[in-house]
Design a protein around this motif. Structure first.
Motif, PDB file in Angstrom:
ATOM      1  N   TYR A 131     150.168  44.165  28.363  1.00  0.00           N
ATOM      2  CA  TYR A 131     149.954  44.139  29.819  1.00  0.00           C
ATOM      3  C   TYR A 131     151.124  44.626  30.668  1.00  0.00           C
ATOM      4  O   TYR A 131     150.900  45.088  31.788  1.00  0.00           O
ATOM      5  CB  TYR A 131     149.460  42.757  30.249  1.00  0.00           C
ATOM      6  CG  TYR A 131     148.038  42.544  29.799  1.00  0.00           C
ATOM      7  CD1 TYR A 131     146.974  43.064  30.530  1.00  0.00           C
ATOM      8  CD2 TYR A 131     147.749  41.867  28.616  1.00  0.00           C
ATOM      9  CE1 TYR A 131     145.665  42.908  30.098  1.00  0.00           C
ATOM     10  CE2 TYR A 131     146.444  41.704  28.179  1.00  0.00           C
ATOM     11  CZ  TYR A 131     145.405  42.226  28.930  1.00  0.00           C
ATOM     12  OH  TYR A 131     144.113  42.079  28.502  1.00  0.00           O
ATOM     13  N   PRO A 132     152.370  44.584  30.203  1.00  0.00           N
ATOM     14  CA  PRO A 132     153.449  45.132  31.041  1.00  0.00           C
ATOM     15  C   PRO A 132     153.253  46.609  31.407  1.00  0.00           C
ATOM     16  O   PRO A 132     153.746  47.048  32.449  1.00  0.00           O
ATOM     17  CB  PRO A 132     154.702  44.912  30.192  1.00  0.00           C
ATOM     18  CG  PRO A 132     154.383  43.655  29.439  1.00  0.00           C
ATOM     19  CD  PRO A 132     152.918  43.818  29.071  1.00  0.00           C
ATOM     20  N   ARG A 133     152.512  47.373  30.634  1.00  0.00           N
ATOM     21  CA  ARG A 133     152.277  48.791  30.976  1.00  0.00           C
ATOM     22  C   ARG A 133     151.559  48.940  32.314  1.00  0.00           C
ATOM     23  O   ARG A 133     151.586  50.002  32.920  1.00  0.00           O
ATOM     24  CB  ARG A 133     151.492  49.494  29.871  1.00  0.00           C
ATOM     25  CG  ARG A 133     150.023  49.100  29.801  1.00  0.00           C
ATOM     26  CD  ARG A 133     149.301  49.730  28.637  1.00  0.00           C
ATOM     27  NE  ARG A 133     149.802  49.147  27.400  1.00  0.00           N
ATOM     28  CZ  ARG A 133     149.444  49.495  26.187  1.00  0.00           C
ATOM     29  NH1 ARG A 133     148.572  50.450  26.003  1.00  0.00           N
ATOM     30  NH2 ARG A 133     149.944  48.893  25.133  1.00  0.00           N
ATOM     31  N   PHE A 134     150.893  47.865  32.769  1.00  0.00           N
ATOM     32  CA  PHE A 134     150.197  47.895  34.057  1.00  0.00           C
ATOM     33  C   PHE A 134     151.051  47.298  35.178  1.00  0.00           C
ATOM     34  O   PHE A 134     150.608  47.231  36.315  1.00  0.00           O
ATOM     35  CB  PHE A 134     148.877  47.117  33.961  1.00  0.00           C
ATOM     36  CG  PHE A 134     147.984  47.604  32.863  1.00  0.00           C
ATOM     37  CD1 PHE A 134     147.266  48.783  33.000  1.00  0.00           C
ATOM     38  CD2 PHE A 134     147.875  46.891  31.677  1.00  0.00           C
ATOM     39  CE1 PHE A 134     146.451  49.240  31.973  1.00  0.00           C
ATOM     40  CE2 PHE A 134     147.057  47.341  30.650  1.00  0.00           C
ATOM     41  CZ  PHE A 134     146.350  48.524  30.799  1.00  0.00           C
ATOM     42  N   GLY A 135     152.251  46.844  34.837  1.00  0.00           N
ATOM     43  CA  GLY A 135     153.136  46.261  35.839  1.00  0.00           C
ATOM     44  C   GLY A 135     153.251  44.747  35.776  1.00  0.00           C
ATOM     45  O   GLY A 135     153.936  44.145  36.601  1.00  0.00           O
ATOM     46  N   PHE A 136     152.592  44.114  34.821  1.00  0.00           N
ATOM     47  CA  PHE A 136     152.657  42.658  34.706  1.00  0.00           C
ATOM     48  C   PHE A 136     154.013  42.217  34.178  1.00  0.00           C
ATOM     49  O   PHE A 136     154.606  42.881  33.325  1.00  0.00           O
ATOM     50  CB  PHE A 136     151.561  42.148  33.761  1.00  0.00           C
ATOM     51  CG  PHE A 136     150.193  42.148  34.373  1.00  0.00           C
ATOM     52  CD1 PHE A 136     149.729  41.066  35.098  1.00  0.00           C
ATOM     53  CD2 PHE A 136     149.364  43.252  34.218  1.00  0.00           C
ATOM     54  CE1 PHE A 136     148.465  41.074  35.659  1.00  0.00           C
ATOM     55  CE2 PHE A 136     148.091  43.267  34.774  1.00  0.00           C
ATOM     56  CZ  PHE A 136     147.639  42.173  35.497  1.00  0.00           C
ATOM     57  N   VAL A 137     154.492  41.096  34.721  1.00  0.00           N
ATOM     58  CA  VAL A 137     155.732  40.452  34.288  1.00  0.00           C
ATOM     59  C   VAL A 137     155.427  38.976  34.061  1.00  0.00           C
ATOM     60  O   VAL A 137     154.392  38.480  34.531  1.00  0.00           O
ATOM     61  CB  VAL A 137     156.856  40.621  35.342  1.00  0.00           C
ATOM     62  CG1 VAL A 137     157.184  42.097  35.572  1.00  0.00           C
ATOM     63  CG2 VAL A 137     156.505  39.924  36.641  1.00  0.00           C
ATOM     64  N   PRO A 138     156.295  38.250  33.360  1.00  0.00           N
ATOM     65  CA  PRO A 138     156.034  36.817  33.193  1.00  0.00           C
ATOM     66  C   PRO A 138     155.811  36.133  34.550  1.00  0.00           C
ATOM     67  O   PRO A 138     156.594  36.309  35.486  1.00  0.00           O
ATOM     68  CB  PRO A 138     157.299  36.306  32.499  1.00  0.00           C
ATOM     69  CG  PRO A 138     157.776  37.497  31.712  1.00  0.00           C
ATOM     70  CD  PRO A 138     157.490  38.673  32.626  1.00  0.00           C
ATOM     71  N   VAL A 150     147.547  39.253  40.802  1.00  0.00           N
ATOM     72  CA  VAL A 150     146.644  39.207  39.648  1.00  0.00           C
ATOM     73  C   VAL A 150     147.384  38.521  38.505  1.00  0.00           C
ATOM     74  O   VAL A 150     148.547  38.839  38.235  1.00  0.00           O
ATOM     75  CB  VAL A 150     146.198  40.625  39.214  1.00  0.00           C
ATOM     76  CG1 VAL A 150     145.276  40.549  38.004  1.00  0.00           C
ATOM     77  CG2 VAL A 150     145.531  41.366  40.368  1.00  0.00           C
ATOM     78  N   LEU A 151     146.698  37.611  37.849  1.00  0.00           N
ATOM     79  CA  LEU A 151     147.272  36.868  36.727  1.00  0.00           C
ATOM     80  C   LEU A 151     146.504  37.196  35.455  1.00  0.00           C
ATOM     81  O   LEU A 151     145.286  37.413  35.498  1.00  0.00           O
ATOM     82  CB  LEU A 151     147.181  35.370  37.002  1.00  0.00           C
ATOM     83  CG  LEU A 151     147.878  34.941  38.299  1.00  0.00           C
ATOM     84  CD1 LEU A 151     147.460  33.545  38.692  1.00  0.00           C
ATOM     85  CD2 LEU A 151     149.372  35.050  38.162  1.00  0.00           C
ATOM     86  N   VAL A 152     147.202  37.249  34.348  1.00  0.00           N
ATOM     87  CA  VAL A 152     146.545  37.484  33.062  1.00  0.00           C
ATOM     88  C   VAL A 152     147.255  36.678  31.988  1.00  0.00           C
ATOM     89  O   VAL A 152     148.484  36.576  31.976  1.00  0.00           O
ATOM     90  CB  VAL A 152     146.498  38.985  32.690  1.00  0.00           C
ATOM     91  CG1 VAL A 152     147.883  39.548  32.409  1.00  0.00           C
ATOM     92  CG2 VAL A 152     145.567  39.238  31.510  1.00  0.00           C
ATOM     93  N   LEU A 153     146.447  36.089  31.108  1.00  0.00           N
ATOM     94  CA  LEU A 153     146.960  35.459  29.902  1.00  0.00           C
ATOM     95  C   LEU A 153     146.620  36.428  28.789  1.00  0.00           C
ATOM     96  O   LEU A 153     145.448  36.668  28.496  1.00  0.00           O
ATOM     97  CB  LEU A 153     146.278  34.107  29.667  1.00  0.00           C
ATOM     98  CG  LEU A 153     146.626  33.410  28.356  1.00  0.00           C
ATOM     99  CD1 LEU A 153     148.122  33.142  28.247  1.00  0.00           C
ATOM    100  CD2 LEU A 153     145.837  32.109  28.234  1.00  0.00           C
ATOM    101  N   GLY A 154     147.649  37.057  28.233  1.00  0.00           N
ATOM    102  CA  GLY A 154     147.354  38.097  27.258  1.00  0.00           C
ATOM    103  C   GLY A 154     148.559  38.496  26.436  1.00  0.00           C
ATOM    104  O   GLY A 154     149.611  37.857  26.483  1.00  0.00           O
ATOM    105  N   HIS A 155     148.382  39.585  25.718  1.00  0.00           N
ATOM    106  CA  HIS A 155     149.419  40.077  24.814  1.00  0.00           C
ATOM    107  C   HIS A 155     150.611  40.619  25.605  1.00  0.00           C
ATOM    108  O   HIS A 155     150.468  41.576  26.365  1.00  0.00           O
ATOM    109  CB  HIS A 155     148.848  41.168  23.909  1.00  0.00           C
ATOM    110  CG  HIS A 155     147.747  40.678  23.034  1.00  0.00           C
ATOM    111  ND1 HIS A 155     147.966  39.840  21.957  1.00  0.00           N
ATOM    112  CD2 HIS A 155     146.410  40.874  23.081  1.00  0.00           C
ATOM    113  CE1 HIS A 155     146.814  39.557  21.387  1.00  0.00           C
ATOM    114  NE2 HIS A 155     145.846  40.165  22.045  1.00  0.00           N
ATOM    115  N   PRO A 156     151.789  40.032  25.409  1.00  0.00           N
ATOM    116  CA  PRO A 156     152.961  40.457  26.174  1.00  0.00           C
ATOM    117  C   PRO A 156     153.430  41.868  25.858  1.00  0.00           C
ATOM    118  O   PRO A 156     154.183  42.459  26.627  1.00  0.00           O
ATOM    119  CB  PRO A 156     154.031  39.422  25.828  1.00  0.00           C
ATOM    120  CG  PRO A 156     153.536  38.685  24.647  1.00  0.00           C
ATOM    121  CD  PRO A 156     152.058  38.869  24.566  1.00  0.00           C
TER     122      PRO A 156
END
Length: 169
Positions: free
Chosen positions: A121-128, A112-118
């Protein structure tokens, strides 16, 4: 105040309320119009347009995942995500996003990809996304383009993100 949200996939009767959430959350109608355009596009995937309802049934939060690609490999794009202003900072958006991510995982998706506030979104597990060699076709700060991989044991594609045509990029 702790809030309990009921999350579920959208139904046809939710469409006007979803538009209102997006119109309320953003300064222009672009995101609301994008959701409607995506609904008519092959990128739309049943069950991945998620609402978060208050105890009285008011749709307060929204999260959408649609098909995109990294090169030729399928992935998902998260967004728009929106919350009615009067319900912001109460967990409605997080509840919708978590439910959408779980639905994607249940469907066998892995990226899953997201362009958003850094900072959000990391609270959901997103990384750069750049950690996986994934990049958009347009210029954005590296920390704002993020990726979430559900199963790190599977191959993760690298390359340029190809969004559905309604995104206009």
């Amino acid at each position: 105040m702790s809030q309990t949200w009921t999350t579920r996939p959208e139904t046809d009767r939710d469409i006007p309320a979803i538009r209102e959430v997006n119109l309320g959350a953003f300064p222009t109608p672009l995101e609301a119009d994008l959701v409607e355009a995506l609904r008519a596009d092959p990128a739309w995937l049943p069950g991945l347009s998620i609402v978060a309802e208050d105890a009285d049934g008011t749709i307060a939060g929204y999260a959408l995942l649609t098909r995109c690609h990294v090169g030729d490999a399928p992935a998902l794009a998260l967004g728009p995500c929106a919350v009615l202003p009067r319900h912001q900072k109460r967990g409605a958006g997080s509840a919708a996003i978590r439910a959408g991510l779980q639905a994607a995982r249940d469907l066998g998706e892995n990226l899953v990809l997201v362009l958003g506030h850094p900072e959000y979104y990391p609270r959901f597990g997103f990384v750069p996304a750049s950690r996986y060699g994934i990049r958009p076709s347009f210029e954005v700060p590296d920390e704002a383009m993020m990726a979430l991989v559900f199963d790190q044991t599977l191959a993760v594609p690298s390359g340029t993100i190809v969004y559905a045509p309604p995104f206009g990029v």
